[in-house]
Design an enzyme around this catalytic site. Sequence first.
Site, PDB file in Angstrom:
ATOM      1  N   SER A 786       0.878  -1.165   0.000  1.00  0.00           N
ATOM      2  CA  SER A 786       0.000   0.000   0.000  1.00  0.00           C
ATOM      3  C   SER A 786       0.917   1.216   0.000  1.00  0.00           C
ATOM      4  CB  SER A 786      -0.894  -0.017   1.239  1.00  0.00           C
ATOM      5  OG  SER A 786      -1.672   1.153   1.261  1.00  0.00           O
ATOM      6  N   CYS A 854      -2.827   4.540   0.043  1.00  0.00           N
ATOM      7  CA  CYS A 854      -3.625   4.980   1.184  1.00  0.00           C
ATOM      8  C   CYS A 854      -3.279   6.396   1.627  1.00  0.00           C
ATOM      9  CB  CYS A 854      -3.486   4.008   2.340  1.00  0.00           C
ATOM     10  SG  CYS A 854      -1.812   3.846   2.951  1.00  0.00           S
ATOM     11  N   TYR A 874      -6.391  -0.537  -6.121  1.00  0.00           N
ATOM     12  CA  TYR A 874      -7.368   0.287  -5.411  1.00  0.00           C
ATOM     13  C   TYR A 874      -6.744   1.573  -4.894  1.00  0.00           C
ATOM     14  CZ  TYR A 874      -5.309  -1.270  -0.985  1.00  0.00           C
ATOM     15  OH  TYR A 874      -4.440  -1.498   0.040  1.00  0.00           O
TER      16      TYR A 874
END
Length: 902
Positions: A786, A854, A874
């Site tokens: 991430s 993130c 994502y």
Amino acid sequence: MSENKDQKFVYDFTEGNKDLKDLLGGKGANLAEMTNLGLPVPPGFTITTEACKVYLDSGDEPPALRDEVSAHLDALERSMGKKLGQADDPLLVSVRSGAKFSMPGMMDTVLNIGLSDESVTGLAAQAGDERFAWDSYRRLIQMFGKTVLGVDGELFEDALDEAKAAKKVAVDTDLDAADLKKLVARFKEIVTAEAGRDFPQDPREQMDLAIHAVFDSWNTDRAKLYRRQERIPGDLGTAVNVCSMVFGNLGPDSGTGVAFTRDPASGHQGVYGDYLQNAQGEDVVAGIRNTVPLADLESIDKASYDQLMQIMETLENHYRDLCDIEFTIERGQLWMLQTRVGKRTAGAAFRIATQLVDQGLIDEAEALQRVNGAQLAQLMFPRFDDGATTELLGRGIAASPGAAVGKAVFDSYTAVKWSRSGEKVILIRRETNPDDLDGMIAAEGILTSRGGKTSHAAVVARGMGKTCVCGAEDLEVDTKRRRMTVGGTVVEEGDVVSIDGSTGKVYLGEVPVVPSPVVEYFEGRMHAGADDADELVQAVHRIMAYADRVRRLRVRANADNAEDALRARRFGAQGIGLCRTEHMFLGERREMVEKLILADTDEEREEALKALLPLQKKDFVELFEAMDGLPVTVRLLDPPLHEFLPDITELSVRVALAEARKDANENDLRLLQAVHRLHEQNPMLGLRGVRLGLVIPGLFGMQVRAIAEAAAERVEAKGDPRAEIMIPLVGTVQELEIVRDESEAVIAEVARKTGVDLKLALGTMIELPRAALTAGQIAEAAEFFSFGTNDLTQTVWGFSRDDVEASFFTAYLEKGIFGVSPFETIDKDGVGALVRDAAAAGRATRPDLKLGVCGEHGGDPESVHFFHEVGLDYVSCSPFRIPVARLEAGRAAAQSAGSDSR
Ligand code: ADP
Ligand code: MG
Ligand code: MG
């Protein structure tokens, strides 16, 4: 720049089209497009941006240009049957700048080029109207003097006012030919005195000087600054349009106007625009006389009106979008002078996009390109109640959206002081500067009477997400007397004002604020199908559905507790991308953390961890329940430990005082030692993240155990927990391997004890340059990456956000070093490049490596497009930004699908 021999520098309006904006600029490309559609456009030609580039590079126009211009001018003269500036019947032209993007600071248009002391009488004779000819001539000298020769425009305005005053009339149309003739003489004197040269009488010289002035205006300071801030490349150059004149100032059967093909505020089809009889183009915007609504044109000149309506329909169908237009009527003959796809409000953008889909003019993928995340974000701000009747004080530029209410303060010191005592304040300044930063932070909103969208106030307010109205010129701000006056109204310090950063309106008193219907919809409190759902909500609903259908990027939320998680789910989150566990160590639990840090022996430490375990577990159970069936990435403890300890100065004073009183507290002394031991010069780069996990035995183990036990409990309760454990601040694979081994052992133990088969993914944040550079190795020990782009931005640039944003970012923004803070939009060339390469290297090692982001960039439109392009799975952002991320992910996917098939 290498100059190609056959390069063509001049295009007739019949030769171009709307897709040639790079070469012909926006205005020129669209004039050509209208010409080719058979619409009545006065003939003319466009000098390309390439010619401008040569001029700017070499200091001189390309050698071929003069002849090419002559050839096109010849053709124009032949088709019009008269020569430029011809004494008895002059052809007149306008010289208009037109870059690819319209840009403040570019040269204003000069109309009526070709008039001289000689041809003005020819024009008078041809038109049968002496007044008109002298009015046109004075306009030429005025515009030419101001924009080409750099004479202060006010000198002309003053002379015009004097002429009106001498005649005791209010408007320019009441000046007759003799008055205007005198005014021309006066204007010429002004030019000679101010420019050090006479107004040029040779028409071609007028034209050439104007063309060069347009080229030069590409590099005015204002244009340069604007380009840097908007990230418009500095080497595009501007085109120049030479367009034969048509006259709206030939009497009451003439006039000029602007129009939209539909309402730019609501999107509704209808007649929207302004018309001014007996006037030339620039009069409409200058506001010297009152315009009438476009609908009135129907009774003034029915034939032209009908034709205009027809043309607007043609344009809408052709451009498949709302267009704005400029037109002029010369003695009953309608002429089109400009069109472009028009600006619109955020709400109208959504409505128009769906209306056009319903009309069959565009498809869903195209509809997605007609809106953007910034517009959606704007629609999510609370807004003022439309029904409220509050006194409108004035209007400025809508610089940063939102609705803010507070007491008027006129200096930063008072803003800070009052806000500390719980007052809401609006900081009102003539303009702001870096000294106002504290006040801006303290205020609900910022209001200035000077400056535009790129002024200090506007830029900083947008960066802070704070409501701002700037450049409200009707307000007289008197900082010394702490008040402002607007017309007859005086607003004193402490009076309540309301400002609307989405419309630029300023009100006296408190305007009630209502929640945005779009947020009500996302929250599930309003349904798109319901009777009371307005058109806007329905449009947003449809566009979001298109976006969700096509997007590849998934959207997760940054959320630390069940409440935020549930809200994120309502907003469409497909999981949690970042749960920060440090928030679970605050409040009452802080003491337990203190014990952990102070522990001298293994027993003490284990005891402290044991006390924390059930609390952590409970947090996770709630979170996994809220996010049942969706992934939840839990980050192990990240911040430096001293954040959990008392402030060093405060504690030192306490201990010193106690010692003086000879009643030193044992615990305080130990605490102080620990605080000293843990004190760091650069905590951001110190003992934190995985480093903590490695030096405080059992800390990460306890957290992993809490996660595993919580997951097991959820499985036993027939839930579907999908926990992912994330190790922060890893710089090298060895760190990760150690934590990984320890974690796997703990998970296996919990699985054995509970009898639940636990599948917990283990991965890491990539937030240090070294991690990014060795991503291929790190992927051997990580099931997911991430990208922590906040820290990655700090570590790549070598600056600490808290320090630099307050100290020098404003200066950097003003100097155009970045157009937008790299914390807001990912710095593609630096930080972004590391993300791209690390993603590729990670996937080379482990093809099924899951990749996400993130940092706050996960909710930023431009950054979302970048993450789509580099193939992440994502983005994760704050719950409120989720709809924006969903929309932009959809837009990015539709865009790349479009360009693939092309
Ligand atoms: P801007 O980019 O500021 O709109 P324009 O080049 O469109 O500048 O021109 C300014 C004004 O002059 C507009 O109202 C336009 O319609 C008018 N105008 C420009 N060229 C002509 C022309 N050839 N005949 C009549 N009016 C013109
Ligand atoms: Mg225009
Ligand atoms: Mg971090």
